[in-house]
Scaffold this motif. Structure first.
Motif, mmCIF file in Angstrom:
data_model
loop_
_atom_site.group_PDB
_atom_site.id
_atom_site.type_symbol
_atom_site.label_atom_id
_atom_site.label_comp_id
_atom_site.label_asym_id
_atom_site.label_seq_id
_atom_site.Cartn_x
_atom_site.Cartn_y
_atom_site.Cartn_z
ATOM 1 N N VAL A 184 -82.505 -9.127 21.367
ATOM 2 C CA VAL A 184 -81.052 -10.061 21.443
ATOM 3 C C VAL A 184 -80.975 -10.294 22.888
ATOM 4 C CG1 VAL A 184 -78.626 -10.126 21.317
ATOM 5 C CG2 VAL A 184 -79.881 -8.474 19.399
ATOM 6 N N TRP A 187 -76.768 -11.261 25.633
ATOM 7 C CA TRP A 187 -75.697 -10.532 25.338
ATOM 8 C C TRP A 187 -74.557 -10.036 26.517
ATOM 9 C CZ3 TRP A 187 -75.366 -5.633 27.882
ATOM 10 C CH2 TRP A 187 -76.258 -5.207 28.255
ATOM 11 N N THR A 298 -70.598 -9.344 23.074
ATOM 12 C CA THR A 298 -70.728 -10.543 22.236
ATOM 13 C C THR A 298 -72.066 -11.458 22.684
ATOM 14 O OG1 THR A 298 -69.303 -11.398 24.097
ATOM 15 C CG2 THR A 298 -68.327 -10.758 22.221
ATOM 16 N N LEU A 305 -73.560 -17.783 15.410
ATOM 17 C CA LEU A 305 -72.522 -16.993 14.978
ATOM 18 C C LEU A 305 -71.431 -17.840 14.721
ATOM 19 C CD1 LEU A 305 -72.790 -13.411 16.253
ATOM 20 C CD2 LEU A 305 -73.315 -14.208 13.889
ATOM 21 N N ASN A 309 -68.474 -14.480 17.561
ATOM 22 C CA ASN A 309 -69.485 -14.177 18.526
ATOM 23 C C ASN A 309 -69.345 -12.514 18.910
ATOM 24 O OD1 ASN A 309 -67.098 -14.054 19.815
ATOM 25 N ND2 ASN A 309 -67.801 -15.081 21.616
ATOM 26 N N LEU A 311 -70.693 -9.196 18.096
ATOM 27 C CA LEU A 311 -71.736 -8.560 17.623
ATOM 28 C C LEU A 311 -71.498 -7.180 17.395
ATOM 29 C CD1 LEU A 311 -75.376 -9.198 19.276
ATOM 30 C CD2 LEU A 311 -74.579 -9.735 16.944
ATOM 31 N N ARG A 340 -74.194 -9.911 11.248
ATOM 32 C CA ARG A 340 -74.094 -11.006 12.367
ATOM 33 C C ARG A 340 -75.364 -10.740 13.396
ATOM 34 N NH1 ARG A 340 -67.899 -10.593 14.426
ATOM 35 N NH2 ARG A 340 -66.849 -11.311 12.321
ATOM 36 N N LEU A 341 -75.769 -9.338 13.656
ATOM 37 C CA LEU A 341 -77.003 -9.179 14.512
ATOM 38 C C LEU A 341 -78.223 -9.923 13.960
ATOM 39 C CD1 LEU A 341 -78.148 -7.560 16.813
ATOM 40 C CD2 LEU A 341 -78.437 -5.700 14.820
ATOM 41 N N ALA A 344 -77.759 -13.495 14.436
ATOM 42 C CA ALA A 344 -78.345 -14.003 15.979
ATOM 43 C C ALA A 344 -79.944 -13.754 16.120
ATOM 44 C CB ALA A 344 -77.663 -13.099 16.866
#
Length: 448
Positions: A184, A187, A298, A305, A309, A311, A340-341, A344
């Motif tokens: 990710v 973040w 976030t 998302l 936003n 996570l 959501r993860l 993303a």
RNA sequence: GCGGCUAUAGUUCAGUGGCAGAACGCCGCUCUGUGGCAGCGGAUGUCGUGGGUUCGAAACCCACUAGCCGCCCCA
């Protein structure tokens, strides 16, 4: 016949997307294990009272978003329609039980902690879960009525060190590592302390007092919040109210010495670990059980998302066990929105070149008389650890090639000649080359 | 729960009152043991569901359902 469709806000996860889900979960499990977490699985439904008391009667989750039901048997029983003596049914005075699909998992974990007397073990408990949760909200991208959370809780009796700021920092460092390992990008960690169970009421009183004279100047939304949930006024995004909000008392000024020191130690430890964070005095949490440290990870706008936003979020809940009738067992935990993860990660992957995932080989029988031989060969090669698909002898070879090229890196032809000579034709699609391989050499040839 | 936008082929979408379309994908043939490329051909379909207006509705109106966007709230 009318087709039956999935219910609103639920979704089906199909391959190849499920592959990403499994990758995320496998990575997470491996990482949690390195930090000493063990898996806990709690029921998907619980006594409604658990959430009313744990999450908070006045929260939106409990007051309007829960899937609550009373089993038909219980309804009949409480209505006195069941005689009781027949079929060994419970007597009619047994109360109908209100059940609720879990809207989050922390309350369930703490309930299990109390029920199994884990406090008496005396050591810190580190538990994680992965599972579906249910909230009846208006669905949106990254927001579903059945959604998945990956969460973990660290809790224990006071003497276990569960209250230590080191635990907060450890959990946050673990999350930062997890997001990095999953790939990710971008973040951000927002961090705040909302004070202990004694700090919070003092602050709340001061906040209400400060809001009272200026309330009428706020936008309608914030006027309502000022009444029902003053803390939420703080993280209002409405630009028209920002000047007024800036002037409101700050929670940081109401922390007692212990809470302030606790928060400072969390931040110092994070800095020592090199985990970047943003001190955000506006960050409040919706659930009643949070105390002291609260946090949120976030990702920037445009990361797939929409406005959802966040996570993951979490915080400390030093009084939750007692709110549920258990012993004093301070703790800290978090919940990652797995849906959501994944969104993303998918949005990120789209910007890169997608990797095609293919089987090792496709076995093409020539004629239906070779079907069994092909299946036997597939069995052998699969046993050798290769991923194999088998074609159908009734199909023309051309069609086998077309199908094979879509599914696999290589194709093995199983025809009369091959079986008779023990020399199998192997086509390597990527190289466009073809070779003859004996049966014993096949597995090796298909691995290259 | 409130407000807005959207729903047509497997997919992405065009079609503003008069024959249901394109691209990609799929299937077949050219080509009965050699795919990718090409040529030719084919099927794509309750036009989200139900009602209404109209000689005539995929199109206009209403309701419902679902998705998306924003709000509320939250993971």
């Amino acid at each position: 016949m009318a087709v039956i469709l999935k219910v609103r806000g639920t979704r089906d996860l199909l391959p190849p997307e499920t592959e990403l889900w499994n990758r995320v979960e496998a990575t997470t499990r491996a990482l949690f294990a390195r930090y000493g977490f063990g898996e806990i699985r709690t029921p998907i439904f619980e006594d409604t009272q658990l959430f009313a008391r744990g999450v908070g009667e006045e929260t939106d989750i409990v007051s309007k978003e829960m899937y609550t039901f009373t089993p038909a048997d219980d309804v009949g029983r409480s209505a006195g329609r069941v005689t009781g003596e027949s079929a060994g049914l419970p007597s009619r005075d047994e109360k109908a039980q209100s059940l609720t699909l879990r809207p989050e998992n922390t309350a369930g974990v703490v309930r299990a902690y109390i029920e199994h007397k884990l406090n008496d073990i005396g050591t810190l408990q580190k538990l994680f879960y992965i599972g579906p949760q249910f909230r009846r909200e208006r669905p949106q991208r990254g927001r579903y009525r059945q959604f998945w959370q990956i969460g973990a809780e660290v809790l224990g009796p006071a003497w276990s060190g569960a209250e230590s700021p080191l635990r907060d920092a450890e959990v946050l460092e673990m999350l930062a590592t997890l997001l990095d390992e999953l790939g990710v990008r971008g973040w951000q960690l927002d961090l705040n302390s909302i004070g202990s169970t004694t700090d919070r009421p003092r602050y709340l009183a001061a906040l209400r007092a400060a809001l009272a004279p200026i309330k009428h100047q706020l936008t309608p939304d914030n006027q309502r919040r000022a009444e029902t949930n003053p803390l939420r006024v703080l993280d209002s995004k409405d630009p028209r109210d920002q000047a007024l909000i800036e002037a409101l008392p700050c929670i940081a000024d109401f922390l007692d010495e212990d809470s302030r020191s606790h928060f400072d130690q969390v931040k110092a430890a994070l800095t020592a670990c090199g985990v970047p964070f943003r001190d955000n005095p506006r960050l409040v949490r919706g659930l009643d059980y949070y105390t002291r440290t609260t946090f949120e990870f976030t990702i920037p706008d445009g990361s797939g998302l929409g406005t959802q936003n966040a996570l993951l979020g979490g915080g400390r809940y030093d009084g939750l066990s007692e709110m549920l009738g258990g012993p004093k067992a301070p703790g800290i935990g978090f919940a990652i929105g797995e849906d959501r993860l994944i969104l993303a990660l998918e949005a990120q992957a789209e910007q890169e070149s997608p990797v095609e995932r293919k089987l090792d080989a496709f076995i093409a029988p020539m004629g239906i008389s070779q079907n069994s031989a092909a299946l036997v060969l597939a069995r052998e090669l699969r046993a050798a650890g290769l991923s194999i698909e088998v074609g159908e002898g009734a199909f023309r070879l051309k069609r086998s090639f077309e199908t094979a090229d879509k599914l696999a890196h290589r194709m093995v032809i199983v025809g009369e000649d091959e079986v008779a000579s023990d020399l199998f034709t192997v086509k390597h699609f990527s190289r466009g080359e073809q070779e003859k391989v004996t049966r014993v050499g096949l597995a090796e040839a298909l691995r290259r």
